[in-house]
Design a protein around this motif. Structure first.
Motif, PDB file in Angstrom:
ATOM      1  N   PHE A 285       0.829  -1.208   0.000  1.00  0.00           N
ATOM      2  CA  PHE A 285       0.000   0.000   0.000  1.00  0.00           C
ATOM      3  C   PHE A 285       0.860   1.253   0.000  1.00  0.00           C
ATOM      4  O   PHE A 285       1.923   1.299   0.620  1.00  0.00           O
ATOM      5  CB  PHE A 285      -0.893   0.023   1.249  1.00  0.00           C
ATOM      6  CG  PHE A 285      -1.731  -1.212   1.436  1.00  0.00           C
ATOM      7  CD1 PHE A 285      -3.018  -1.275   0.923  1.00  0.00           C
ATOM      8  CD2 PHE A 285      -1.230  -2.315   2.117  1.00  0.00           C
ATOM      9  CE1 PHE A 285      -3.793  -2.412   1.096  1.00  0.00           C
ATOM     10  CE2 PHE A 285      -1.996  -3.460   2.296  1.00  0.00           C
ATOM     11  CZ  PHE A 285      -3.284  -3.505   1.775  1.00  0.00           C
ATOM     12  N   LYS A 286       0.374   2.270  -0.688  1.00  0.00           N
ATOM     13  CA  LYS A 286       1.011   3.581  -0.593  1.00  0.00           C
ATOM     14  C   LYS A 286       0.592   4.295   0.688  1.00  0.00           C
ATOM     15  O   LYS A 286       1.290   5.178   1.175  1.00  0.00           O
ATOM     16  CB  LYS A 286       0.645   4.437  -1.809  1.00  0.00           C
ATOM     17  CG  LYS A 286       1.315   3.999  -3.103  1.00  0.00           C
ATOM     18  CD  LYS A 286       1.027   4.977  -4.235  1.00  0.00           C
ATOM     19  CE  LYS A 286       1.736   4.580  -5.520  1.00  0.00           C
ATOM     20  NZ  LYS A 286       1.466   5.542  -6.620  1.00  0.00           N
ATOM     21  N   SER A 287      -0.554   3.933   1.212  1.00  0.00           N
ATOM     22  CA  SER A 287      -1.085   4.539   2.432  1.00  0.00           C
ATOM     23  C   SER A 287      -0.746   3.673   3.645  1.00  0.00           C
ATOM     24  O   SER A 287      -1.099   2.481   3.688  1.00  0.00           O
ATOM     25  CB  SER A 287      -2.604   4.699   2.330  1.00  0.00           C
ATOM     26  OG  SER A 287      -3.171   4.953   3.592  1.00  0.00           O
ATOM     27  N   LYS A 288      -0.067   4.263   4.620  1.00  0.00           N
ATOM     28  CA  LYS A 288       0.255   3.526   5.837  1.00  0.00           C
ATOM     29  C   LYS A 288      -1.017   3.119   6.569  1.00  0.00           C
ATOM     30  O   LYS A 288      -1.093   2.020   7.141  1.00  0.00           O
ATOM     31  CB  LYS A 288       1.138   4.378   6.750  1.00  0.00           C
ATOM     32  CG  LYS A 288       1.603   3.659   8.001  1.00  0.00           C
ATOM     33  CD  LYS A 288       2.519   4.532   8.848  1.00  0.00           C
ATOM     34  CE  LYS A 288       2.997   3.777  10.086  1.00  0.00           C
ATOM     35  NZ  LYS A 288       3.881   4.613  10.926  1.00  0.00           N
ATOM     36  N   LYS A 289      -2.030   3.985   6.530  1.00  0.00           N
ATOM     37  CA  LYS A 289      -3.294   3.681   7.202  1.00  0.00           C
ATOM     38  C   LYS A 289      -3.929   2.424   6.623  1.00  0.00           C
ATOM     39  O   LYS A 289      -4.434   1.566   7.362  1.00  0.00           O
ATOM     40  CB  LYS A 289      -4.256   4.866   7.073  1.00  0.00           C
ATOM     41  CG  LYS A 289      -5.589   4.647   7.767  1.00  0.00           C
ATOM     42  CD  LYS A 289      -6.502   5.854   7.602  1.00  0.00           C
ATOM     43  CE  LYS A 289      -7.862   5.598   8.270  1.00  0.00           C
ATOM     44  NZ  LYS A 289      -8.786   6.745   8.093  1.00  0.00           N
ATOM     45  N   ASN A 290      -3.896   2.300   5.294  1.00  0.00           N
ATOM     46  CA  ASN A 290      -4.470   1.117   4.664  1.00  0.00           C
ATOM     47  C   ASN A 290      -3.700  -0.148   5.050  1.00  0.00           C
ATOM     48  O   ASN A 290      -4.286  -1.214   5.258  1.00  0.00           O
ATOM     49  CB  ASN A 290      -4.469   1.274   3.145  1.00  0.00           C
ATOM     50  CG  ASN A 290      -5.451   2.321   2.671  1.00  0.00           C
ATOM     51  OD1 ASN A 290      -6.350   2.722   3.409  1.00  0.00           O
ATOM     52  ND2 ASN A 290      -5.278   2.795   1.445  1.00  0.00           N
TER      53      ASN A 290
ATOM     54  N   THR B  11       8.487  -1.405   5.310  1.00  0.00           N
ATOM     55  CA  THR B  11       8.536  -0.295   4.356  1.00  0.00           C
ATOM     56  C   THR B  11       9.604  -0.562   3.308  1.00  0.00           C
ATOM     57  O   THR B  11      10.642  -1.157   3.597  1.00  0.00           O
ATOM     58  CB  THR B  11       8.834   1.039   5.054  1.00  0.00           C
ATOM     59  OG1 THR B  11      10.097   0.951   5.735  1.00  0.00           O
ATOM     60  CG2 THR B  11       7.748   1.385   6.059  1.00  0.00           C
TER      61      THR B  11
ATOM     62  N   GLU C 243       9.262   6.258  -4.266  1.00  0.00           N
ATOM     63  CA  GLU C 243       8.020   6.307  -3.499  1.00  0.00           C
ATOM     64  C   GLU C 243       8.067   5.300  -2.349  1.00  0.00           C
ATOM     65  O   GLU C 243       8.566   4.187  -2.504  1.00  0.00           O
ATOM     66  CB  GLU C 243       6.814   6.005  -4.387  1.00  0.00           C
ATOM     67  CG  GLU C 243       6.521   7.066  -5.426  1.00  0.00           C
ATOM     68  CD  GLU C 243       5.235   6.761  -6.182  1.00  0.00           C
ATOM     69  OE1 GLU C 243       4.402   7.677  -6.309  1.00  0.00           O
ATOM     70  OE2 GLU C 243       5.070   5.624  -6.631  1.00  0.00           O
TER      71      GLU C 243
ATOM     72  N   TRP D 244       6.481   2.662   0.062  1.00  0.00           N
ATOM     73  CA  TRP D 244       5.385   1.706   0.087  1.00  0.00           C
ATOM     74  C   TRP D 244       5.362   0.986   1.428  1.00  0.00           C
ATOM     75  O   TRP D 244       6.407   0.814   2.067  1.00  0.00           O
ATOM     76  CB  TRP D 244       5.542   0.672  -1.032  1.00  0.00           C
ATOM     77  CG  TRP D 244       5.215   1.208  -2.394  1.00  0.00           C
ATOM     78  CD1 TRP D 244       5.990   2.021  -3.164  1.00  0.00           C
ATOM     79  CD2 TRP D 244       4.018   0.966  -3.140  1.00  0.00           C
ATOM     80  NE1 TRP D 244       5.361   2.302  -4.348  1.00  0.00           N
ATOM     81  CE2 TRP D 244       4.149   1.675  -4.368  1.00  0.00           C
ATOM     82  CE3 TRP D 244       2.865   0.220  -2.913  1.00  0.00           C
ATOM     83  CZ2 TRP D 244       3.158   1.645  -5.342  1.00  0.00           C
ATOM     84  CZ3 TRP D 244       1.881   0.194  -3.876  1.00  0.00           C
ATOM     85  CH2 TRP D 244       2.029   0.899  -5.082  1.00  0.00           C
ATOM     86  N   TYR D 245       4.171   0.551   1.819  1.00  0.00           N
ATOM     87  CA  TYR D 245       4.003  -0.191   3.061  1.00  0.00           C
ATOM     88  C   TYR D 245       3.526  -1.600   2.708  1.00  0.00           C
ATOM     89  O   TYR D 245       2.415  -1.794   2.231  1.00  0.00           O
ATOM     90  CB  TYR D 245       2.994   0.515   3.969  1.00  0.00           C
ATOM     91  CG  TYR D 245       3.420   1.920   4.331  1.00  0.00           C
ATOM     92  CD1 TYR D 245       4.209   2.158   5.442  1.00  0.00           C
ATOM     93  CD2 TYR D 245       3.052   3.007   3.526  1.00  0.00           C
ATOM     94  CE1 TYR D 245       4.631   3.447   5.764  1.00  0.00           C
ATOM     95  CE2 TYR D 245       3.460   4.300   3.839  1.00  0.00           C
ATOM     96  CZ  TYR D 245       4.252   4.511   4.960  1.00  0.00           C
ATOM     97  OH  TYR D 245       4.665   5.783   5.275  1.00  0.00           O
TER      98      TYR D 245
END
Length: 433
Positions: free
Chosen positions: A198-203, A222, A228, A230-231
């Motif tokens: 995911f690009k979003s850590k929250k996701n 990470t 970019e 990514w998580y």
């Protein structure tokens, strides 16, 4: 006795080969051939690979077959891409027109063909024969593979992808393994179960929580790709493939379809895959003022059989990408913290960067094997004899040994190495090869 493979990437230099969709055949086939060589050298015993070219140089057809014949190769494998009028696509391979299908050459080709088409995601155009020079003039069994049509939009899109070129290389290797009964080296493989990136850590955190609620432990790793962040959600790392597959099945049963397994060889011994240029480019993308010393890691790594590109990743971890923000300073030429235990003891100093890299590779050799140290270079690691020889055949085994307590020391090295590979692959794809 080693099986001798003559590996021939077609064309090169002034001869670009087929062209289409912004690609040149000479570039695609060289990359595939280099990947074949690297897989064979790193994963198999008793195989000797000679290549007609390893760079973008022109080699005549006569030079190729004459060299293979003089060397006494057991097999000649020529790697090509095809072209037509833009409407054809797919994979096909060739043996010499006057050789029967029941010959040893034909049998080898049958085996390799089956393995390649399992991997290459291309339409199977079949097994064919032709009066090609390299097939006619080679004294040993020979095959020429045509790996897609460069003027086909479908095939060209695949060719641009480094992962696809790796699959094609793997298909050829799998075929060679079966055809010649190649023996695999004993390697240290771990199987990582990835439950999404995911690009979003929250996701990513939501995915971790979802898995945890179902009794599946996971964590976030990470990584940087193309600049970019990514998580990646990882649900375990296993030495047993079956255990990894069971975990993957549990995850997919939850309706999570973007889960998959990645394999990683964590051995300290092995082939160097990244070039010095790729290593230097990566570190300078993080620290433009970084030292350019990757040549030493490649040279010494190859000589000692140590994965020099991973040792380079280790040096980036130890020196903070050659920024030297820790207790070891730049003027020490100590890129792996050898002998450093704290502010009052910053470790050993070496006369030159070359000696510092050589000492690091020798120190890794001591940990990875009980073999006697080869004598081409002087022993410059003053702590070589203090190592418990052969106690750390993998990077993860260095936890608590090279770094104390260093519970995730080896994993951090592997993470940086993965970032280097991703960075290099993206640069290749942007260049159209």
């Amino acid at each position: 006795m080693a099986m001798k493979l003559y590996l021939d990437p077609g064309h090169g230099g002034k001869d670009s080969g087929a062209q289409g969709n912004g690609l040149q055949e000479k570039d695609i086939v060289l990359d595939i051939a280099l990947k074949i060589r690297d897989i064979l050298n790193s994963e198999y015993k008793n195989i000797d690979v000679k290549m007609s070219r390893t760079t973008d140089t022109f080699i005549s057809l006569n030079q190729r077959t004459s060299e293979a014949n003089a060397w006494g190769a057991d097999y000649f494998l020529s790697i090509h891409c095809n072209s037509d009028d833009g409407t054809a696509d797919g994979y096909e391979d060739y043996i010499y027109i006057n050789i029967s299908d029941s010959s040893q050459t034909g049998k080898y080709r049958d085996i390799i063909h089956k393995e390649v088409v399992k991997m290459n995601e291309l339409h199977d155009r079949g097994e064919k024969k032709a009066d090609y020079f390299v097939l006619r003039e080679s004294a040993m069994p020979a095959m020429l593979s045509e790996n897609g049509f460069i003027d086909s939009k479908h095939d060209a899109e695949l060719m641009k992808n480094s992962d696809w070129r790796q699959k094609v290389a793997r298909g050829h290797v799998n075929g060679l393994e079966k055809a010649f009964n190649l023996e695999r080296k004993v390697s240290q493989i771990i199987y990582k179960v990835i439950a999404g990136s995911f690009k979003s850590k929250k996701n990513a955190e939501e995915r971790v929580n979802e898995l945890k609620s179902k009794g599946i432990e996971s964590f976030i790793v990470t990584l940087t790709m193309s600049g970019e962040l990514w998580y990646r959600v990882q649900a375990g790392a296993f030495t047993n493939k079956k255990n990894a597959e069971n975990t993957l099945s549990q995850i997919k049963a939850l309706g999570i379809n973007d889960a998959y397994i990645i394999t990683e060889d964590v051995s300290i011994k092995g082939a160097v895959h990244l070039t010095p240029e790729q290593m230097n480019q990566y570190v300078k993308s993080v620290n433009p003022d970084a030292l350019s010393i990757a040549d030493y890691y490649s040279e010494f790594g190859k000589y000692y059989g140590i994965r020099g590109d991973m040792a380079f990743a280790q040096s980036l971890l130890e020196t903070n990408y050659f920024k030297f923000t820790g207790i070891v300073k730049k003027e020490q030429n100590n890129f792996a913290g050898i002998g450093a235990t704290g502010p009052d003891n910053p470790g050993i100093s070496f006369d030159t960067p070359k000696d510092g890299v050589l000492a690091q590779i020798q120190h890794l050799f001591a940990y990875a094997t009980n073999d006697p140290l080869p004598n081409k270079y002087p022993l410059v690691d003053p702590r070589f004899d203090r190592v418990d020889r052969g106690s750390a055949p993998t990077w993860i085994d260095l936890n608590g040994k090279w770094a104390v307590p260093g519970d995730t020391y080896g994993q951090s090295i592997l993470r940086i190495y993965d970032e280097m590979k991703n960075f290099s692959n993206k640069k290749v794809e942007k260049q159209g090869c």
